[in-house]
Design an enzyme around this catalytic site. Structure first.
Site, short mmCIF file in Angstrom:
data_model
loop_
_atom_site.label_atom_id
_atom_site.label_comp_id
_atom_site.label_asym_id
_atom_site.label_seq_id
_atom_site.Cartn_x
_atom_site.Cartn_y
_atom_site.Cartn_z
N PRO A 2 2.14 -2.15 -7.05
CA PRO A 2 3.19 -1.45 -6.32
C PRO A 2 2.61 -0.76 -5.09
CG PRO A 2 3.33 -1.01 -8.68
CD PRO A 2 2.04 -1.73 -8.46
N GLU A 3 3.28 -0.95 -3.96
CA GLU A 3 2.86 -0.34 -2.71
C GLU A 3 3.84 0.78 -2.36
OE1 GLU A 3 1.98 -3.31 0.29
OE2 GLU A 3 1.31 -4.74 -1.23
N LYS A 60 0.29 5.92 -2.81
CA LYS A 60 0.79 5.21 -3.99
C LYS A 60 0.78 6.09 -5.24
CE LYS A 60 -1.18 0.98 -2.01
NZ LYS A 60 -2.15 -0.11 -2.20
N ARG A 302 -8.67 -11.02 -0.58
CA ARG A 302 -7.24 -10.84 -0.73
C ARG A 302 -6.49 -11.98 -0.07
NH1 ARG A 302 -6.07 -5.54 -1.95
NH2 ARG A 302 -4.10 -6.43 -2.68
#
Length: 312
Positions: A2-3, A60, A302
């Site tokens: 979750p960002e 976050k 990434r």
């Protein structure tokens, strides 16, 4: 993971549903979900009899200021929050990394890779990966579910500065919606950095809350290739990227975040941004602007998605 938009969506939901209800008890099903600063038993003991006055988001992280329940009614905490806190606004982010001591303490949460905070009736069946349960009035429950077990919860004692316990707060850069995150600040931080801009955007000390999804999206909207070295960016590119970060995050918040794997809001509902993403998770699909197939590469381990025509 979750960002910022997903955590902001959760923060808003928690503020709508969970405030001013006494915490009656709980159950820690995985002790490592509680940060080592306190035992699982003490974590539940300290929370019992408290209620949540308000939730905030910092990057976050989710942080709840606690109140003490007396005779069934919450007693408000006497806390002075940073003067830069946009408490009258629609988003929950605090622009300062300093959370001042609260009379009744704080509850901290970081969802990490796969964490979920769900507001449910206690009679709801337990998901397989339930780690922590907090029981509140009216048979309601705040349930922490975490498949990968990287998520953490903290109890910050009364009269204790929050970042002394939740130490990750100390390294966070400014919130992207704050005045501190100006174009001048952004340009200064990128000046002479010899690494790809996509990698730099994932650095939480540069800007808090941005992650893999929205870094890719902001780079597309700004027309900047993710492999471009920070030191090679022009002033025009930096200005476009700065504006794109804010634009993309704002749109994602309005969409309730993105669900590609684990994200659910506090009522178990998927986010909607994934259906309108420009490039993220769209390898091989036509670019929404020029129809060129979206490409994916790896940068610093990434996955990175981009359009080879629209981004230069």
């Amino acid at each position: 993971m979750p960002e910022l938009p997903e955590v902001e969506t959760i923060c808003r939901g928690l503020n709508h549903l969970t405030l001013d209800r006494a915490i009656l008890g709980g159950d820690v099903l995985l002790a490592s979900s509680i940060a080592r600063s306190i035992s699982a038993t003490d974590f539940l003991t300290k929370l019992k009899g408290k209620s949540i006055e308000r939730w905030y988001r910092r990057g976050k992280y989710l942080l709840a200021e606690l109140s003490q329940c007396r005779g069934g009614a919450p007693v408000p905490a006497q806390t002075v929050l940073p003067s830069t806190s946009p408490l009258g606004g629609g988003w929950g982010g605090l622009t300062s990394s300093v959370f001042l001591p609260s009379q009744f303490g704080w509850l901290g949460v970081h969802l990490r890779m796969t964490g979920q905070l769900l507001w449910v009736n206690q009679s709801e069946p337990l998901p397989k990966h339930t780690r922590v349960r907090l029981f509140l009035e009216e048979n309601q429950e705040l349930r922490f579910v975490d498949q990968r077990t990287f998520g953490q919860m903290w109890y910050v004692p009364s009269e204790t500065e929050v970042s002394s316990v939740v130490t990750g707060l100390k390294v966070l850069g400014p919130e992207p919606f704050s005045a501190e995150f100006s174009t001048a600040y952004f340009a200064h931080k990128l000046h002479r950095r010899a690494r790809p801009i996509k990698t730099a955007l994932l650095d939480q000390s540069l800007v808090a809350g941005l992650g893999n999804i929205y870094a890719d999206e902001a780079l597309f909207v700004s027309g900047v290739l993710p492999t471009t070295l920070c030191a090679d960016l022009t002033a025009d590119q930096i200005g476009r990227l700065h504006a794109a970060i804010i634009q993309v995050l704002d749109k994602a918040i309005d969409s309730g975040g993105t669900t590609f794997s684990n994200f659910l809001n506090v009522q178990g509902v998927n986010g909607n941004y994934g259906g309108v993403a420009w490039v993220y998770n769209r390898k091989g699909q036509p670019c929404r602007a020029c129809s060129t197939p979206i490409e994916r590469i790896k940068l610093a381990g990434r996955s990175t998605h981009f359009c080879p025509v629209c981004q230069t």
